[in-house]
Design an enzyme around this catalytic site. Structure first.
Site, PDB file in Angstrom:
ATOM      1  N   GLY A  91       6.656  -5.667  -1.747  1.00 12.74           N
ATOM      2  CA  GLY A  91       5.887  -7.153  -2.935  1.00 12.74           C
ATOM      3  C   GLY A  91       6.676  -8.036  -3.295  1.00 12.74           C
ATOM      4  O   GLY A  91       6.334  -8.693  -3.654  1.00 12.74           O
ATOM      5  N   GLY A  93       8.753  -9.823  -0.946  1.00  8.78           N
ATOM      6  CA  GLY A  93       9.150 -11.017   0.163  1.00  8.78           C
ATOM      7  C   GLY A  93      10.292 -10.298   0.579  1.00  8.78           C
ATOM      8  O   GLY A  93      11.048 -11.239   0.712  1.00  8.78           O
ATOM      9  N   ALA A  96       9.651 -11.660   3.996  1.00 14.29           N
ATOM     10  CA  ALA A  96      10.530 -13.631   3.790  1.00 14.29           C
ATOM     11  C   ALA A  96      11.609 -13.423   3.910  1.00 14.29           C
ATOM     12  O   ALA A  96      12.163 -14.790   4.320  1.00 14.29           O
ATOM     13  CB  ALA A  96       9.552 -14.097   2.689  1.00 14.29           C
ATOM     14  N   ASP A 138       5.250 -17.101   0.860  1.00 10.23           N
ATOM     15  CA  ASP A 138       6.401 -16.840   0.968  1.00 10.23           C
ATOM     16  C   ASP A 138       7.401 -16.871   1.480  1.00 10.23           C
ATOM     17  O   ASP A 138       8.540 -16.797   0.256  1.00 10.23           O
ATOM     18  CB  ASP A 138       6.760 -14.986   1.578  1.00 10.23           C
ATOM     19  CG  ASP A 138       5.254 -14.249   0.732  1.00 10.23           C
ATOM     20  OD1 ASP A 138       4.461 -14.787   0.208  1.00 10.23           O
ATOM     21  OD2 ASP A 138       5.038 -12.675   0.637  1.00 10.23           O
TER      22      ASP A 138
HETATM   23  N1  LIG Z   1      16.697  -5.497   3.993  1.00 13.18           N
HETATM   24  C1  LIG Z   1      15.730  -5.574   5.660  1.00 13.18           C
HETATM   25  N2  LIG Z   1      16.642  -5.366   6.248  1.00 13.18           N
HETATM   26  C2  LIG Z   1      15.814  -5.380   7.336  1.00 13.18           C
HETATM   27  N3  LIG Z   1      14.748  -5.572   7.646  1.00 13.18           N
HETATM   28  C3  LIG Z   1      14.248  -5.648   6.471  1.00 13.18           C
HETATM   29  C4  LIG Z   1      14.836  -5.662   5.268  1.00 13.18           C
HETATM   30  N4  LIG Z   1      13.508  -6.188   4.537  1.00 13.18           N
HETATM   31  C5  LIG Z   1      12.633  -6.096   4.719  1.00 13.18           C
HETATM   32  N5  LIG Z   1      12.445  -5.926   6.427  1.00 13.18           N
HETATM   33  C6  LIG Z   1      11.365  -6.181   7.173  1.00 13.18           C
HETATM   34  O1  LIG Z   1      10.206  -6.325   6.504  1.00 13.18           O
HETATM   35  C7  LIG Z   1       9.434  -5.353   6.620  1.00 13.18           C
HETATM   36  C8  LIG Z   1       8.441  -5.390   5.541  1.00 13.18           C
HETATM   37  O2  LIG Z   1       8.162  -6.278   5.381  1.00 13.18           O
HETATM   38  P1  LIG Z   1       6.224  -6.286   4.476  1.00 13.18           P
HETATM   39  O3  LIG Z   1       6.016  -8.361   4.617  1.00 13.18           O
HETATM   40  O4  LIG Z   1       5.905  -5.459   4.979  1.00 13.18           O
HETATM   41  O5  LIG Z   1       6.792  -6.536   2.670  1.00 13.18           O
HETATM   42  P2  LIG Z   1       7.459  -6.984   2.294  1.00 13.18           P
HETATM   43  O6  LIG Z   1       7.785  -8.072   2.376  1.00 13.18           O
HETATM   44  O7  LIG Z   1       9.143  -6.223   1.127  1.00 13.18           O
HETATM   45  O8  LIG Z   1       6.190  -7.211   0.598  1.00 13.18           O
HETATM   46  P3  LIG Z   1       5.245  -8.466   0.737  1.00 13.18           P
HETATM   47  O9  LIG Z   1       4.848  -8.945   2.032  1.00 13.18           O
HETATM   48  O10 LIG Z   1       3.716  -7.847   0.342  1.00 13.18           O
HETATM   49  O11 LIG Z   1       6.209  -9.701  -0.563  1.00 13.18           O
HETATM   50  C9  LIG Z   1      10.265  -4.109   7.059  1.00 13.18           C
HETATM   51  O12 LIG Z   1       9.671  -3.071   7.402  1.00 13.18           O
HETATM   52  C10 LIG Z   1      10.987  -4.721   7.683  1.00 13.18           C
HETATM   53  O13 LIG Z   1      11.140  -4.914   8.718  1.00 13.18           O
HETATM   54  C1  LIG Z   2      -0.816 -10.709   0.711  1.00 10.69           C
HETATM   55  C2  LIG Z   2      -0.402 -11.850   1.006  1.00 10.69           C
HETATM   56  O1  LIG Z   2      -0.454 -13.242   0.540  1.00 10.69           O
HETATM   57  C3  LIG Z   2       1.475 -12.071   0.265  1.00 10.69           C
HETATM   58  C4  LIG Z   2       2.477 -11.007   0.656  1.00 10.69           C
HETATM   59  O2  LIG Z   2       3.981 -11.300  -0.324  1.00 10.69           O
HETATM   60  C5  LIG Z   2       0.119 -12.323   2.544  1.00 10.69           C
HETATM   61  C6  LIG Z   2       0.586 -13.753   2.888  1.00 10.69           C
HETATM   62  O3  LIG Z   2       0.137 -14.651   1.472  1.00 10.69           O
HETATM   63  O4  LIG Z   2       1.329 -13.541   4.246  1.00 10.69           O
HETATM   64 MG   LIG Z   3       6.830  -9.177   3.361  1.00 15.12          MG
END
Ligand SMILES: Nc1ncnc2c1ncn2[C@@H]1O[C@H](COP(=O)(O)OP(=O)(O)OP(=O)(O)O)[C@@H](O)[C@H]1O
Ligand SMILES: C[C@@](O)(CCO)CC(=O)[O-]
Ligand SMILES: [Mg+2]
Length: 303
Positions: A91, A93, A96, A138
């Protein structure tokens, strides 16, 4: 070797609803992902997740960025090394940050001369491709830094109080959570539609409160936003317990950040209460990260 970095982020308001065109307010935070790139004969991507070539299972975001550069340059091989302070799938990012830092690093290596707007746009295309449905939030905030209102792309005043993050260490996939909300919305559009609009209203009402540094009121809105995130099914027992722990120990407000279902919550708090809030979240079982807002977006760190 060229190294570029990009920050993580927390949402003050509006995650999920922003995928449906509602406004959101998102804030870059001072935890970063660093991506180093250098010339090589073939593509190698190495991170805490493993070492691969182009691989849409392990490294979908970075693989998609490489494929995108192959459309605009004669790129064949490259070595990509990722080191991140941002917990993966949390969560904050992480997807991103890894996407945007990789784009900037390849842009610098290959001399494609992308502007910040181009980097944000390419990052959004990659998140849409991999996530299915993705807002520009993000990737935009992590490119530009600071506090941003989406879809206006308007910069708000930097948050000037403590930010305390509580990580459940329960992995959550944004793609899955976004799909779950879509399913709920399809089943009960008359119920979920107004909830998403109300979540959007947090940003409309909150914009001036952020700019006037009225964090007592911002916190109250965050608490309401948290209730609505629970209503659309992206909460969990741990996230609720950490948000109540934070609120009962001096936070202005606390809520899930990002996709939910696990991952992290964020509390805003007066700086003198940050230690109390952090201790309360830790006592409830959370892994705590104390951080600050940052106006530093993607940048080159060294070459
Ligand atoms: N340090 C990293 N090295 C390689 N891949 C990564 C890394 N960090 C994130 N990723 C990629 O991003 C994916 C996670 O993204 P996801 O959007 O599900 O979660 P998040 O970005 O942490 O949360 P949110 O989108 O809610 O902010 C991982 O499964 C991987 O593919
Ligand atoms: C859940 C969400 O709103 C935020 C993820 O960080 C998805 C998006 O905006 O792409
Ligand atoms: Mg994400």
């Amino acid at each position: 070797m060229i190294t570029c970095s990009a920050p993580g982020k927390v949402y003050l308001f509006g995650e999920h609803a922003v995928v449906y065109g509602e406004p959101a307010v998102c804030c870059a935070v001072d935890i970063r992902t660093r991506v180093s790139v250098g010339p090589a004969d073939s593509v190698t991507i190495s991170s805490s997740l493993g070492t691969t070539g182009i691989d849409f299972e392990t490294h979908p975001y970075v693989s998609a960025v490489v494929e995108r550069f192959r459309e605009i340059t004669s790129l064949e091989g490259v070595s990509i090394r990722i080191v991140s302070e941002i917990p993966v799938g949390s969560g904050l990012g992480s997807s991103a940050a890894v996407t945007i830092a990789t784009i900037k690093a390849l842009d610098t290596l290959l001399g494609t001369g992308l502007e910040l707007d181009d980097i944000a746009r390419m990052g959004h295309e990659v998140e849409q491709r991999i996530q299915g449905a993705a807002s520009q939030t993000d990737t935009y905030v992590c490119t530009m830094g600071g506090v941003v209102m989406i879809p206006q792309r308007k910069g708000l005043d930097l948050i000037d109080c403590g930010l305390v993050i509580g990580n459940t260490n329960i992995f959550s996939s944004t793609k899955e959570l976004v799909a779950n909300v879509a399913e709920l919305n399809e089943s009960f559009p008359e119920v979920i539609g107004p909830v998403l609009s109300s979540i959007g209203m947090m940003s409309t009402v909150g914009e001036d409160l952020v700019n006037s540094k009225d964090y007592v009121s911002v916190g109250k809105l965050m608490n309401i936003n948290q209730g609505l995130l629970d209503a659309i099914g992206v909460g969990c027992a741990e996230l609720s317990s950490f948000t109540y722990a934070a609120r009962n120990n001096g936070a202005y407000g606390a809520k899930i950040t990002g996709a939910g279902g696990g991952g992290c919550m964020v509390a805003i708090a007066p700086r003198e209460r940050v230690d109390d809030v952090a201790a309360a979240i830790a006592a409830a079982g959370g892994e705590v990260v104390v951080t600050e807002a940052t106006d530093i977006g993607v940048r080159e760190e060294s070459r």
